[in-house]
Scaffold this active site. Structure first.
Site, mmCIF file in Angstrom:
data_model
loop_
_atom_site.group_PDB
_atom_site.id
_atom_site.type_symbol
_atom_site.label_atom_id
_atom_site.label_comp_id
_atom_site.label_asym_id
_atom_site.label_seq_id
_atom_site.Cartn_x
_atom_site.Cartn_y
_atom_site.Cartn_z
ATOM 1 N N SER A 1 0.835 -1.317 -0.073
ATOM 2 C CA SER A 1 0.197 -0.011 -0.030
ATOM 3 C C SER A 1 0.859 1.357 0.035
ATOM 4 C CB SER A 1 -1.015 -0.099 1.243
ATOM 5 O OG SER A 1 -1.890 0.853 1.332
ATOM 6 N N ASP B 1 -2.493 6.017 -3.912
ATOM 7 C CA ASP B 1 -0.924 5.386 -3.473
ATOM 8 C C ASP B 1 -0.553 4.291 -4.266
ATOM 9 O OD1 ASP B 1 -3.285 3.485 -2.631
ATOM 10 O OD2 ASP B 1 -2.356 3.103 -0.778
ATOM 11 N N ASP C 1 -1.008 1.086 -4.641
ATOM 12 C CA ASP C 1 -2.077 0.030 -5.190
ATOM 13 C C ASP C 1 -3.210 0.720 -5.458
ATOM 14 O OD1 ASP C 1 -2.283 0.542 -2.459
ATOM 15 O OD2 ASP C 1 -3.359 -1.373 -2.182
ATOM 16 N N ASP D 1 -5.667 2.093 -3.752
ATOM 17 C CA ASP D 1 -6.874 2.118 -2.859
ATOM 18 C C ASP D 1 -7.002 3.343 -2.040
ATOM 19 O OD1 ASP D 1 -4.592 1.768 -1.137
ATOM 20 O OD2 ASP D 1 -5.815 -0.077 -0.285
#
Length: 590
Positions: free
Chosen positions: A153, A308, A310, A312
């Protein structure tokens, strides 16, 4: 931990690790007799928590490496086979695997697919990096039994991680996380095949555009006013940064299809696990948005957006009257999106029966007041978006409420039902529409935020985090939480503590009458919350994914006579006072 045990664990790791890069690191540490580093790498084994597995990459049981990935996947496969024996016998179990731009993510994802396939579980593997929300979407779309995304993340570049998902598209929670850990710890043999073997046999299926196109369509379907965007898209200019992660492909595509002008920060557009332009690829932190804000001011943009690695998490900034951009916090954007969703549903008559919004326990209570205005139920859950997804799943099962929106203070939002995790792509599309909507009303986003403050009170949020690495750090953090439980806090920032909520012990009580405890209806978690007179809440929580302890300050001050500036100054002073006390507490413990 004594020297003998550390060396025993190190030798066991060296014997099992097949990846020469990670194995050689430990071999060199043993040869150099670097016991301090060896202890840090072997004093514990990474465990599933709020984000699954996550840790610094390197050799060792307390590191992210190929062996830990293999053990986790074999354990997950073993658990899956036991959880669905009929499907296992019929050979119809399946899993979806995605990965982000971090170093080793592709290697870890491929290893995961090869182990699933060797265990009779069909593995759908994305050919290239994809965001976490698309992985969640793909699990449901392909009717898979589990899923894995390799990502850390928003953590610094030296981290990587492994998020495990269940067949509902949400991250695993109890009892599955506990069961998987037991299986991981019991692994004695790892089964694997090569990628070529799996593809030729059909046990590994490579996927990409067939999921991408459906995911994009789903994101666009969440919008309320497509006509407004179609007719006025040219009026809004957006600067966007994926922070070297997975977001560019999806955010550019979705917003571009809507006709919006998106200018992506060129230095941060390409995926790069070294994250060369930022220390932390975290849209929650101002330094990560520096290049985007500078470009936004240069281009006179209407909005700066960031996701960010990834994709999400979703961060934003908007221009003030002087043209300088103001960063909007995760709590503020959550309140703005909720406000827009509810007013839009009311306007179009699409508010479902018994609507509900879900927020984490450390997220602003401002959203509670917005919900109350629309007669929408507010549900609290533990920190971590898997708990928001679990609350939605419970709604689907019981039918008592209908999910409308979910949010958490750490820049996570879920506007759709098709994804059971936070989604920065859908949030970006809805934010763009919201920006256009308020412009059509003659207001900027910041002006709408000021209106919300006048209506509901001023809310200021701060977070304090202190790192305590290694085995000794774990003991220090444990001591801090024990001290807070045993001795409590009577005041903070000059405000009396009127209620304490101990989530680990599932109790709520007034410190003036500690014997009169009430039961708390939440899963147990190592969190303490101190409710102050006036409505401010201070929460203490050791991180589940990093060696640090976090304090969340959710400050609220009433706005008198529409004077937001006065309330802002009062809230800032209160936050500063509370922060000073907490930092002193942490320094004393350290």
């Amino acid at each position: 931990m004594d020297r003998t045990e550390i060396l025993k664990r190190a030798e066991a790791y060296i014997a099992e690790e097949k990846d020469a890069r990670f194995r050689s690191e430990v071999e060199k540490l043993v040869a150099a007799d670097d016991m301090k580093e060896l202890e840090d790498r072997f004093f514990q084994t990474l465990e599933f928590d709020t984000g699954g597995l996550r840790g610094i990459m390197g050799g060792g049981s307390n590191r992210m490496n190929t062996l830990e990935i293999n053990l986790a996947t074999q354990g997950l496969a073993n658990y899956l086979i036991k959880a669905f024996p009929d499907k296992a016998k019929a050979g119809t179990l399946s899993a979806v695997i995605a990965y982000d731009s971090r170093m080793n993510s592709d290697v870890f994802a491929q290893a995961t697919a090869c182990i699933f396939a060797a265990n009779g579980i069909k593995a759908y593997l994305f050919t290239k990096l994809r965001p976490t929300p698309e992985l969640s979407y793909a699990i449901r779309e392909l009717h898979a039994d589990t899923g894995v995304v390799v990502t850390a993340s928003h953590n610094p570049r030296m981290y990587n991680g492994y998020k495990a998902y269940w067949n509902d598209g949400a991250q695993v929670i109890e009892p599955h996380d506990v069961g998987i850990i037991k299986e991981v710890n019991a692994v004695t043999q790892i089964k694997s095949i090569t990628l070529d073997e799996g593809v030729k046999a059909g046990s590994i299926v490579l996927i990409d555009k067939e999921i991408d196109e459906k995911f994009w369509a789903m994101c666009k379907a969440q919008l309320f006013r497509p006509d407004l965007i179609r007719d006025h898209a040219k009026d809004v200019k957006i600067v966007y940064t994926p922070l070297h992660g997975t977001g560019a492909m999806h955010v550019e595509k979705v917003l571009g299809d809507l006709g919006l002008k998106v200018i992506t920060v060129p230095e941060q557009r390409e995926p790069d696990g070294a994250f060369p332009t930022v220390e932390k690829p975290n849209p929650e932190e101002a330094p990560a948005l520096k290049l985007a804000v500078e470009l936004g001011e240069k281009e006179k943009a209407d909005c700066v957006m960031a996701t960010d690695p990834d994709a999400d998490r979703f961060g934003t900034a908007f221009p003030g009257k002087d043209g300088k951009f103001v960063l909007v916090t995760g709590n503020q954007m959550g309140a703005l999106l909720l406000d827009y969703i509810l007013l839009s549903r009311k306007e179009f008559g699409t508010m479902p029966a018994n609507p509900a919004v879900v927020r984490s326990i450390v997220t602003t209570a401002m959203v509670d007041k917005i919900c109350a205005d629309y007669n929408v139920r507010l549900i609290e859950c533990l920190t971590g978006f898997k708990w928001i997804a679990a609350a939605e799943a419970d709604m689907e099962k019981t039918g008592k409420n209908t999910y409308v929106f979910g949010l958490e203070e750490s820049y996570g939002y879920k506007v759709e039902k098709e994804v059971f995790d936070k989604d920065g792509v859908s949030a970006a599309a809805l934010c763009a529409e919201m920006t256009l909507y308020w412009r059509a009303q003659g207001k900027s986003i910041l002006e709408r935020l000021e209106e919300l403050f006048k209506q509901y009170g001023f809310y200021e949020d701060r977070a304090i985090a202190k790192n305590f690495p290694g085995a000794s750090g774990q003991a220090v953090m444990s001591g801090i939480m024990t001290n807070l439980r045993e001795n409590g806090l009577k005041t903070l920032g000059g405000k009396k503590v009127v209620c304490i909520r101990d989530v680990k012990q599932s109790i709520v009580f007034d410190p003036a009458a500690p014997d009169q405890k009430k039961t708390l209806d939440l899963p147990k978690s190592n969190v303490l919350q101190f409710f102050l007179e006036g409505g401010t809440v201070v929460s203490a929580r050791p991180s589940g994914t990093e060696p640090k302890i976090k304090f969340y300050i959710n400050c609220t001050v009433p706005v008198s006579g529409g004077n937001v500036d006065s309330a802002r100054k009062e809230a800032d002073a209160l936050c500063a006072s509370i922060s000073k006390e907490i930092n002193a507490l942490l320094d004393a413990a350290h």
